[in-house]
Design a protein around this motif. Structure first.
Motif, PDB file in Angstrom:
ATOM      1  N   UNK A  36      26.553  40.114  35.463  1.00  0.00           N
ATOM      2  CA  UNK A  36      27.788  40.912  35.408  1.00  0.00           C
ATOM      3  C   UNK A  36      28.198  41.166  33.954  1.00  0.00           C
ATOM      4  N   UNK A  37      28.200  40.090  33.164  1.00  0.00           N
ATOM      5  CA  UNK A  37      28.703  40.230  31.788  1.00  0.00           C
ATOM      6  C   UNK A  37      27.761  41.065  30.921  1.00  0.00           C
ATOM      7  N   UNK A 143      33.506  50.744  38.601  1.00  0.00           N
ATOM      8  CA  UNK A 143      34.915  51.166  38.611  1.00  0.00           C
ATOM      9  C   UNK A 143      35.848  50.009  38.286  1.00  0.00           C
ATOM     10  N   UNK A 144      35.308  48.811  38.090  1.00  0.00           N
ATOM     11  CA  UNK A 144      36.150  47.682  37.727  1.00  0.00           C
ATOM     12  C   UNK A 144      37.000  47.215  38.891  1.00  0.00           C
ATOM     13  N   UNK A 145      36.329  46.862  40.001  1.00  0.00           N
ATOM     14  CA  UNK A 145      37.078  46.443  41.193  1.00  0.00           C
ATOM     15  C   UNK A 145      36.579  45.091  41.692  1.00  0.00           C
ATOM     16  N   UNK A 146      37.516  44.289  42.186  1.00  0.00           N
ATOM     17  CA  UNK A 146      37.172  42.985  42.768  1.00  0.00           C
ATOM     18  C   UNK A 146      37.275  43.079  44.281  1.00  0.00           C
ATOM     19  N   UNK A 147      36.149  42.873  44.962  1.00  0.00           N
ATOM     20  CA  UNK A 147      36.129  42.955  46.430  1.00  0.00           C
ATOM     21  C   UNK A 147      35.423  41.737  46.978  1.00  0.00           C
ATOM     22  N   UNK A 148      35.998  41.126  48.002  1.00  0.00           N
ATOM     23  CA  UNK A 148      35.272  40.044  48.686  1.00  0.00           C
ATOM     24  C   UNK A 148      34.175  40.655  49.541  1.00  0.00           C
ATOM     25  N   UNK A 171      38.614  40.102  33.182  1.00  0.00           N
ATOM     26  CA  UNK A 171      37.824  41.331  33.143  1.00  0.00           C
ATOM     27  C   UNK A 171      38.711  42.571  33.147  1.00  0.00           C
ATOM     28  N   UNK A 172      39.993  42.399  33.444  1.00  0.00           N
ATOM     29  CA  UNK A 172      40.886  43.553  33.565  1.00  0.00           C
ATOM     30  C   UNK A 172      40.528  44.409  34.775  1.00  0.00           C
ATOM     31  N   UNK A 173      39.985  43.781  35.825  1.00  0.00           N
ATOM     32  CA  UNK A 173      39.582  44.514  37.023  1.00  0.00           C
ATOM     33  C   UNK A 173      40.747  44.594  38.012  1.00  0.00           C
TER      34      UNK A 173
END
Ligand code: CTP
Length: 373
Positions: A36-37, A143-148, A171-173
């Motif tokens: 990811x990073x 798109x910078x999104x956090x989803x389970x 991450x500013x997500x």
């Protein structure tokens, strides 16, 4: 930032500062935050490998010191300037919400599906540099999104509520709406104190821990006050435990802190910070009576709560003041052993702190030998 095209070569190139990784045998991939990073152009914090087979055996091939965590099929190898966490690719079954999972061997693809967020459910195989990613992972990264990955994620493992807050801040997500509504309904109540305490430690060492805890204020007994926290940190000397200072200053319940299974010292610091107030009297000797033995973090908090001048004076100066004489000198001068020795020394230190004693050792001895008042 990536644009949807994933460069597996960059992930493999970033492995150059680690010991040589196996080129044959069971399938092995770099996984999670490291991938990811690199994709985000950030410096990865640690290297996680996943192997379709024996994690301990792979860890041993790396050299360094190996620690094996048998029940979870994981192992850590540590050498000079590097650390690698290895996990057996697994599926997980949660015997109860919030409990530790039971694990069984699985493929890397299955392993990705049991992870916390799509942006962490991504891997690059060591041989061939094949990208493996859960559905939606690359889109969410772009798109910078956090989803389970599934509906029960926070129920099975409520530590993910804290992880969500950490990643959103670091991450500013944005938290994707379905994930936000699952998180809103979830609770940390099923977590043991030890697991919650462990996750809080991680949250408190993030770049902006106050913001991370701010995101958790509806889940935990916290009273977030950024300027109070920042004022206390500004006063705290370098040796302070900044994490426990923050935990204490923003906690609203002592019983909750006591349940977190912190170390004895951590607990002592956090509780002292929760309770810290400005002393009624602020002469140097009164500060000494109020603050001797009190964790320095709590003095910084007292400073932030209105006792700034006193706290600064204590931290910079008064806490370091010592007598030049000790009990031995008093005994040599004819005072008999017993509690009066301590009382005399204390009285002399108070006089020294308040500026009533100048002249060093001789003056201290003369003062200490005066009749007990
Ligand atoms: N993981 C998970 N659920 C958890 C903890 C970890 O699914 N409760 C998975 C995630 O896929 C995560 C990986 O295990 O990426 C490794 O966890 P960790 O080392 O804590 O995170 P990193 O990926 O290294 O990310 P970072 O260190 O940046 O937080």
């Amino acid at each position: 930032m990536g644009d949807g095209a994933f460069d597996s070569g960059a992930v493999l190139a970033a492995l150059a500062r680690y010991p040589p990784l196996p080129a044959r045998g069971a399938r092995v991939a770099v996984v999670g935050g490291f991938v990811r990073d690199i994709w985000l152009g950030r410096d990865p914090r640690e290297l996680d490998l996943v192997v379709e087979g024996d994690a301990a055996a792979l860890a041993r091939t790396l050299g360094g010191e190996v620690v094996i965590h048998e029940p979870f099929g994981t192992a850590t190898a540590t050498g000079a300037g590097w650390r690698v966490d290895v996990a057996m690719a697994r599926s997980e079954r949660y015997p109860a919400p919030g409990a530790l999972p039971q694990v069984a061997p699985a493929t890397i693809e299955h392993d990705l599906a049991r992870r916390d967020f799509t942006v962490n459910a991504i891997a690059v195989t060591l041989v061939g540099g094949e990208l493996l990613a859960a559905d939606g992972a690359l889109d969410d990264l772009s798109r910078g999104a956090l989803s389970v990955l599934h509906e029960r994620s926070f129920v099975d493992d409520p530590t993910r509520l804290l992880r969500l807050a950490r990643y959103a801040e670091r991450l500013g997500f944005a938290v994707e709406p379905r994930t936000a509504s699952l998180a809103a309904r979830a609770s940390v109540a099923t977590l043991s104190g030890a697991r919650l305490g462990g996750e809080l430690r991680l949250a408190l060492t993030e770049p902006d821990p106050v913001a991370v805890l701010g995101r958790l204020a509806d889940k935990l007994p916290l009273a977030i006050d950024r300027s109070l926290a920042e004022d206390a940190l500004a006063l705290a000397p370098p040796e302070s435990d900044r994490a426990m200072l923050l935990l204490g200053v923003m906690s609203s319940e002592e019983a909750w802190l006591a349940n977190l299974e912190l170390t004895t010292r951590e607990h002592e610091v956090a509780i002292a910070c929760l309770r810290a107030g400005v002393p009624a009297e602020v002469t140097p000797s009164a500060l000494w009576r109020a603050w001797r033995g009190v964790p320095i973090e709590a003095v910084a908090v007292a400073g932030a709560r209105g006792g700034g001048d006193a706290a600064r004076r204590w931290i910079d100066d008064l806490r370091h003041v010592r007598l030049e004489i000790g009990g031995d000198e008093l005994i040599a001068a004819g005072i008999s052993e017993g509690p009066q020795i301590g009382r005399r020394l204390e009285r002399t230190l108070a006089a020294k702190l308040d500026g009533e004693l100048t002249g060093g050792r001789e003056a201290e001895l003369a003062y200490a030998l005066r009749g007990e008042s």
